[in-house]
Design an enzyme around this catalytic site. Structure first.
Site, PDB file in Angstrom:
ATOM      1  N   TYR A  58      14.672  -0.878  -1.548  1.00 30.13           N
ATOM      2  CA  TYR A  58      14.779   0.571  -1.390  1.00 30.13           C
ATOM      3  C   TYR A  58      16.054   0.880  -0.608  1.00 30.13           C
ATOM      4  O   TYR A  58      16.131   0.659   0.599  1.00 30.13           O
ATOM      5  CB  TYR A  58      13.579   1.136  -0.629  1.00 30.13           C
ATOM      6  CG  TYR A  58      12.260   1.067  -1.366  1.00 30.13           C
ATOM      7  CD1 TYR A  58      12.186   0.782  -2.728  1.00 30.13           C
ATOM      8  CD2 TYR A  58      11.074   1.301  -0.695  1.00 30.13           C
ATOM      9  CE1 TYR A  58      10.973   0.716  -3.387  1.00 30.13           C
ATOM     10  CE2 TYR A  58       9.849   1.243  -1.352  1.00 30.13           C
ATOM     11  CZ  TYR A  58       9.794   0.951  -2.692  1.00 30.13           C
ATOM     12  OH  TYR A  58       8.589   0.898  -3.340  1.00 30.13           O
ATOM     13  N   LEU A 211       0.538  11.722  -6.342  1.00 30.94           N
ATOM     14  CA  LEU A 211       0.971  13.077  -6.697  1.00 30.94           C
ATOM     15  C   LEU A 211       2.017  13.052  -7.805  1.00 30.94           C
ATOM     16  O   LEU A 211       2.697  14.046  -8.053  1.00 30.94           O
ATOM     17  CB  LEU A 211       1.523  13.806  -5.468  1.00 30.94           C
ATOM     18  CG  LEU A 211       0.514  14.057  -4.340  1.00 30.94           C
ATOM     19  CD1 LEU A 211       1.185  14.768  -3.172  1.00 30.94           C
ATOM     20  CD2 LEU A 211      -0.679  14.852  -4.844  1.00 30.94           C
ATOM     21  N   ARG A 213       4.957  11.718  -8.094  1.00 28.27           N
ATOM     22  CA  ARG A 213       6.313  12.029  -7.621  1.00 28.27           C
ATOM     23  C   ARG A 213       6.520  13.522  -7.408  1.00 28.27           C
ATOM     24  O   ARG A 213       7.582  14.058  -7.676  1.00 28.27           O
ATOM     25  CB  ARG A 213       7.348  11.448  -8.588  1.00 28.27           C
ATOM     26  CG  ARG A 213       7.229   9.933  -8.689  1.00 28.27           C
ATOM     27  CD  ARG A 213       7.849   9.344  -9.942  1.00 28.27           C
ATOM     28  NE  ARG A 213       7.540   7.922 -10.009  1.00 28.27           N
ATOM     29  CZ  ARG A 213       6.417   7.420 -10.513  1.00 28.27           C
ATOM     30  NH1 ARG A 213       5.507   8.228 -11.012  1.00 28.27           N
ATOM     31  NH2 ARG A 213       6.208   6.116 -10.510  1.00 28.27           N
ATOM     32  N   GLY A 214       5.473  14.156  -6.937  1.00 32.53           N
ATOM     33  CA  GLY A 214       5.536  15.584  -6.653  1.00 32.53           C
ATOM     34  C   GLY A 214       5.147  16.474  -7.815  1.00 32.53           C
ATOM     35  O   GLY A 214       4.961  17.680  -7.641  1.00 32.53           O
ATOM     36  N   SER A 217       1.837  18.033  -7.154  1.00 28.62           N
ATOM     37  CA  SER A 217       1.664  18.405  -5.749  1.00 28.62           C
ATOM     38  C   SER A 217       1.379  19.882  -5.568  1.00 28.62           C
ATOM     39  O   SER A 217       0.933  20.317  -4.503  1.00 28.62           O
ATOM     40  CB  SER A 217       2.937  18.063  -4.959  1.00 28.62           C
ATOM     41  OG  SER A 217       4.015  18.890  -5.369  1.00 28.62           O
TER      42      SER A 217
END
Length: 334
Positions: A58, A211, A213-214, A217
């Protein structure tokens, strides 16, 4: 709110009912604020979150160093409760390009040495290859992690995004505590084969992408502009007609959430929590306000009627688009 715990499989530790996925603090979702990221990790630890998830690739080690910084600055009692899960094996170029995966035993041990240094710890709590290396039998990769366990550098063996056959082969080599895999209302592919297999073998699940990746959400809108460094700009589920279709699912979910007096994100996380005590959702909060919202899911009780309404609004297979671009889907077994 009282943080509950869940077992990370029959051979793993007890961890908080929610874990914190730290990837977005360093990569793939646009710019993040370092100070706010550290504050969010501290707030998670203070709330009783014990599981912190990262990957050595990452932002090429940035995320591990960020977690190391946050742990050093945390009160000793909070630092000691933290359990760090690390994915390894993804190869990156200087330009950020993806070059494949390396599961060779020597590489496993080398990756671990660098992670220990960046994190500033003497052991990694859960260690797992991010994706199966097609050129290295899983038995060799897991065997190398098992040696690190014997030497005290790793506490528990994990897997990530592999299918039922690979899970069985890995578990026959050494005790596997946990499988990390995507699982959400709109990503339910594990329910047919993977979930029954890990339950048979006593392996826990840490569910990422709860979620999506949003996307589910409740905060993502069709007119949102995504930067060049944002993974979602290339994700099939965030494109054109797919996005419009998926946001319609979110609006159907919003009606149910409003009836219960909770947010869309909270009901989506609560749904994953409802799927079993052996599943620990990872929330990818990059800010304290989003973390607070996610933690609120722990206070949401979904009755059978709620679950039936959610199933009707967002049935299995309802999402439009694959969860990754085609090139990345090729590396997934599940």
């Amino acid at each position: 709110m009282t943080m509950r715990t869940r077992p990370l499989g029959t051979t793993g530790p007890q961890v908080s009912a929610l874990g914190l996925g730290c990837m977005g603090m360093s990569a793939l979702y646009g710019e993040a604020d370092r100070t706010e990221s550290v504050a969010t990790i501290h707030a998670a630890l203070e709330a009783g979150v014990t599981l912190l998830d990262t990957g050595d690739f990452y932002a090429m080690g940035h995320n591990e160093m960020l977690i190391g910084e946050a742990l050093r600055a945390a009160p000793a009692t909070r630092r000691e409760q933290a359990l760090v899960s690390v994915k390894f094996g993804a190869l990156r170029g200087p330009d950020g390009s993806w070059l494949g995966y390396d599961g060779r035993p020597a590489a496993v041990k080398s990756f671990a040495a660098y992670s220990l240094q960046r994190l500033g710890v003497d052991h990694i709590d859960v260690y797992r290859i991010a994706r199966l290396d097609p050129d290295v039998p899983i038995e060799e990769t897991v065997g190398a992690i098992a040696e690190l366990v014997e030497q005290g550098y790793v506490r528990h063996i994990g897997l990530s995004e592999v299918g039922a056959e690979t899970i069985r082969r890995a578990a026959a080599t050494a005790p596997v505590s946990d499988l990390q895999i995507e699982y959400s209302l709109i990503s339910r592919g594990i329910e047919d084969d993977v979930l029954p297999t890990v339950r048979e073998l006593g392996i826990g699940i840490t569910a990422y992408g709860v979620l999506s990746r949003g996307l589910i959400s409740g905060h993502f809108t069709a007119d949102r502009q995504l930067g060049a460094g944002d993974f979602r700009a290339m994700s099939p589920r965030f494109q054109g007609d797919n996005l419009r279709h998926n946001l319609n699912l979110v609006e159907a979910l919003r009606k149910i959430a409003e009836q219960k007096g909770v947010s869309v994100a909270q009901i989506a996380i609560a749904w994953v929590l409802s799927r079993g005590e052996d599943i620990v959702p990872l929330v990818g909060a990059r800010r304290r306000d989003r973390l607070t919202e996610a933690l609120g899911a722990l206070d949401v009780t979904l009755e059978p009627a709620d679950l039936a309404s959610i199933e009707e609004a967002v049935p299995a297979g309802a999402a439009a688009g694959a969860r990754y671009p085609a090139a990345q889907m090729a590396h997934l077994e599940s």
